[in-house]
Design a protein around this motif. Sequence first.
Motif, PDB file in Angstrom:
ATOM      1  N   LYS A 145     -34.535   2.633  67.641  1.00  0.00           N
ATOM      2  CA  LYS A 145     -34.682   3.892  66.917  1.00  0.00           C
ATOM      3  C   LYS A 145     -36.070   3.899  66.285  1.00  0.00           C
ATOM      4  O   LYS A 145     -36.335   3.189  65.325  1.00  0.00           O
ATOM      5  CB  LYS A 145     -33.602   4.023  65.855  1.00  0.00           C
ATOM      6  N   VAL A 146     -36.935   4.693  66.859  1.00  0.00           N
ATOM      7  CA  VAL A 146     -38.327   4.739  66.426  1.00  0.00           C
ATOM      8  C   VAL A 146     -38.423   5.188  64.966  1.00  0.00           C
ATOM      9  O   VAL A 146     -39.262   4.698  64.210  1.00  0.00           O
ATOM     10  CB  VAL A 146     -39.148   5.665  67.353  1.00  0.00           C
ATOM     11  N   SER A 147     -37.534   6.090  64.550  1.00  0.00           N
ATOM     12  CA  SER A 147     -37.573   6.551  63.160  1.00  0.00           C
ATOM     13  C   SER A 147     -37.278   5.406  62.192  1.00  0.00           C
ATOM     14  O   SER A 147     -37.901   5.307  61.130  1.00  0.00           O
ATOM     15  CB  SER A 147     -36.577   7.687  62.950  1.00  0.00           C
ATOM     16  N   ASN A 148     -36.353   4.533  62.545  1.00  0.00           N
ATOM     17  CA  ASN A 148     -36.046   3.386  61.681  1.00  0.00           C
ATOM     18  C   ASN A 148     -37.202   2.399  61.626  1.00  0.00           C
ATOM     19  O   ASN A 148     -37.512   1.847  60.570  1.00  0.00           O
ATOM     20  CB  ASN A 148     -34.779   2.685  62.145  1.00  0.00           C
ATOM     21  N   ILE A 149     -37.843   2.178  62.760  1.00  0.00           N
ATOM     22  CA  ILE A 149     -39.014   1.297  62.788  1.00  0.00           C
ATOM     23  C   ILE A 149     -40.112   1.887  61.917  1.00  0.00           C
ATOM     24  O   ILE A 149     -40.768   1.183  61.144  1.00  0.00           O
ATOM     25  CB  ILE A 149     -39.490   1.073  64.238  1.00  0.00           C
ATOM     26  N   GLY A 150     -40.299   3.196  62.007  1.00  0.00           N
ATOM     27  CA  GLY A 150     -41.285   3.872  61.167  1.00  0.00           C
ATOM     28  C   GLY A 150     -40.963   3.765  59.687  1.00  0.00           C
ATOM     29  O   GLY A 150     -41.858   3.589  58.857  1.00  0.00           O
ATOM     30  N   LEU A 151     -39.668   3.880  59.340  1.00  0.00           N
ATOM     31  CA  LEU A 151     -39.269   3.747  57.937  1.00  0.00           C
ATOM     32  C   LEU A 151     -39.566   2.346  57.397  1.00  0.00           C
ATOM     33  O   LEU A 151     -40.054   2.194  56.277  1.00  0.00           O
ATOM     34  CB  LEU A 151     -37.785   4.049  57.767  1.00  0.00           C
ATOM     35  N   ILE A 152     -39.282   1.329  58.190  1.00  0.00           N
ATOM     36  CA  ILE A 152     -39.534  -0.046  57.752  1.00  0.00           C
ATOM     37  C   ILE A 152     -41.032  -0.287  57.595  1.00  0.00           C
ATOM     38  O   ILE A 152     -41.486  -0.834  56.575  1.00  0.00           O
ATOM     39  CB  ILE A 152     -38.921  -1.060  58.744  1.00  0.00           C
ATOM     40  N   LEU A 153     -41.816   0.129  58.585  1.00  0.00           N
ATOM     41  CA  LEU A 153     -43.267  -0.051  58.479  1.00  0.00           C
ATOM     42  C   LEU A 153     -43.837   0.767  57.326  1.00  0.00           C
ATOM     43  O   LEU A 153     -44.715   0.306  56.596  1.00  0.00           O
ATOM     44  CB  LEU A 153     -43.942   0.337  59.793  1.00  0.00           C
ATOM     45  N   GLY A 154     -43.316   1.978  57.145  1.00  0.00           N
ATOM     46  CA  GLY A 154     -43.759   2.813  56.033  1.00  0.00           C
ATOM     47  C   GLY A 154     -43.420   2.216  54.688  1.00  0.00           C
ATOM     48  O   GLY A 154     -44.201   2.306  53.733  1.00  0.00           O
ATOM     49  N   SER A 155     -42.249   1.575  54.593  1.00  0.00           N
ATOM     50  CA  SER A 155     -41.865   0.948  53.324  1.00  0.00           C
ATOM     51  C   SER A 155     -42.783  -0.227  52.994  1.00  0.00           C
ATOM     52  O   SER A 155     -43.114  -0.444  51.824  1.00  0.00           O
ATOM     53  CB  SER A 155     -40.397   0.502  53.353  1.00  0.00           C
ATOM     54  N   LEU A 156     -43.215  -0.973  54.012  1.00  0.00           N
ATOM     55  CA  LEU A 156     -44.153  -2.068  53.769  1.00  0.00           C
ATOM     56  C   LEU A 156     -45.514  -1.541  53.330  1.00  0.00           C
ATOM     57  O   LEU A 156     -46.147  -2.103  52.427  1.00  0.00           O
ATOM     58  CB  LEU A 156     -44.292  -2.929  55.023  1.00  0.00           C
ATOM     59  N   CYS A 157     -45.961  -0.457  53.962  1.00  0.00           N
ATOM     60  CA  CYS A 157     -47.234   0.158  53.554  1.00  0.00           C
ATOM     61  C   CYS A 157     -47.129   0.723  52.140  1.00  0.00           C
ATOM     62  O   CYS A 157     -48.064   0.594  51.341  1.00  0.00           O
ATOM     63  CB  CYS A 157     -47.627   1.257  54.543  1.00  0.00           C
ATOM     64  N   ALA A 158     -45.994   1.346  51.824  1.00  0.00           N
ATOM     65  CA  ALA A 158     -45.790   1.887  50.477  1.00  0.00           C
ATOM     66  C   ALA A 158     -45.772   0.764  49.444  1.00  0.00           C
ATOM     67  O   ALA A 158     -46.312   0.922  48.341  1.00  0.00           O
ATOM     68  CB  ALA A 158     -44.484   2.680  50.419  1.00  0.00           C
ATOM     69  N   PHE A 159     -45.170  -0.379  49.804  1.00  0.00           N
ATOM     70  CA  PHE A 159     -45.159  -1.528  48.904  1.00  0.00           C
ATOM     71  C   PHE A 159     -46.589  -1.960  48.578  1.00  0.00           C
ATOM     72  O   PHE A 159     -46.942  -2.170  47.417  1.00  0.00           O
ATOM     73  CB  PHE A 159     -44.387  -2.693  49.529  1.00  0.00           C
ATOM     74  N   ALA A 160     -47.416  -2.069  49.613  1.00  0.00           N
ATOM     75  CA  ALA A 160     -48.806  -2.496  49.401  1.00  0.00           C
ATOM     76  C   ALA A 160     -49.567  -1.479  48.559  1.00  0.00           C
ATOM     77  O   ALA A 160     -50.294  -1.851  47.625  1.00  0.00           O
ATOM     78  CB  ALA A 160     -49.498  -2.705  50.744  1.00  0.00           C
ATOM     79  N   LEU A 161     -49.387  -0.207  48.856  1.00  0.00           N
ATOM     80  CA  LEU A 161     -50.113   0.835  48.135  1.00  0.00           C
ATOM     81  C   LEU A 161     -49.670   0.940  46.672  1.00  0.00           C
ATOM     82  O   LEU A 161     -50.507   0.966  45.758  1.00  0.00           O
ATOM     83  CB  LEU A 161     -49.921   2.180  48.839  1.00  0.00           C
ATOM     84  N   VAL A 162     -48.360   0.969  46.446  1.00  0.00           N
ATOM     85  CA  VAL A 162     -47.852   1.077  45.068  1.00  0.00           C
ATOM     86  C   VAL A 162     -48.175  -0.186  44.276  1.00  0.00           C
ATOM     87  O   VAL A 162     -48.507  -0.110  43.092  1.00  0.00           O
ATOM     88  CB  VAL A 162     -46.336   1.385  45.071  1.00  0.00           C
ATOM     89  N   SER A 163     -48.118  -1.349  44.916  1.00  0.00           N
ATOM     90  CA  SER A 163     -48.471  -2.593  44.228  1.00  0.00           C
ATOM     91  C   SER A 163     -49.926  -2.573  43.785  1.00  0.00           C
ATOM     92  O   SER A 163     -50.258  -3.056  42.696  1.00  0.00           O
ATOM     93  CB  SER A 163     -48.232  -3.803  45.135  1.00  0.00           C
ATOM     94  N   LYS A 164     -50.781  -2.009  44.605  1.00  0.00           N
ATOM     95  CA  LYS A 164     -52.206  -1.948  44.259  1.00  0.00           C
ATOM     96  C   LYS A 164     -52.474  -0.909  43.179  1.00  0.00           C
ATOM     97  O   LYS A 164     -53.239  -1.161  42.250  1.00  0.00           O
ATOM     98  CB  LYS A 164     -53.030  -1.649  45.505  1.00  0.00           C
ATOM     99  N   LEU A 165     -51.827   0.252  43.285  1.00  0.00           N
ATOM    100  CA  LEU A 165     -52.096   1.344  42.350  1.00  0.00           C
ATOM    101  C   LEU A 165     -51.346   1.230  41.028  1.00  0.00           C
ATOM    102  O   LEU A 165     -51.879   1.605  39.988  1.00  0.00           O
ATOM    103  CB  LEU A 165     -51.764   2.684  43.004  1.00  0.00           C
ATOM    104  N   VAL A 166     -50.110   0.730  41.062  1.00  0.00           N
ATOM    105  CA  VAL A 166     -49.294   0.635  39.840  1.00  0.00           C
ATOM    106  C   VAL A 166     -49.101  -0.836  39.487  1.00  0.00           C
ATOM    107  O   VAL A 166     -49.825  -1.384  38.676  1.00  0.00           O
ATOM    108  CB  VAL A 166     -47.935   1.362  40.019  1.00  0.00           C
TER     109      VAL A 166
END
Length: 139
Positions: free
Chosen positions: A68-89
């Motif tokens: 399920k490409v959408s699930n793979i995208g959600l997992i990769l997006g969550s990792l990117c969001a983790f990196a971005l939010v960790s850096k900004l907040v």
Amino acid sequence: MNRHLARGLFLALVALGFGLGSFRYTIGRLDHAGPGLFPLAISVMLLLVALATMARALVEPSERLELKVSNIGLILGSLCAFALVSKLVNMSAGIVVMVFLATAAGRDYSWLRNVKISAGLLAIAFGFQKLLGLNLPLL
């Protein structure tokens, strides 16, 4: 392809990748471990799990592998969001965002379960920070 076989092969590839990479470092002995001993030990344990998963594919009836490409995208997006939010907040907020985004890829979504998972991961992160002295930007 059989889902259990695919999962076992993927785990075996990851285990072999890290296991072979650990030989670039000194392994040492159990009483005086080198920097390569820990990744090698973890790789061996992961390889055993992979072999058990592949054996399960031979015993149990096969389940079809669905990507399920959408699930793979959600997992990769969550990792990117983790990196971005960790850096900004901070990393604590990054952990919570990652958990709430990644669990959307599952079959059922429970905000209470997400709160419990986030609390557990935060406790582990604070334990690493306080007990092991790691420099984690948690607050």
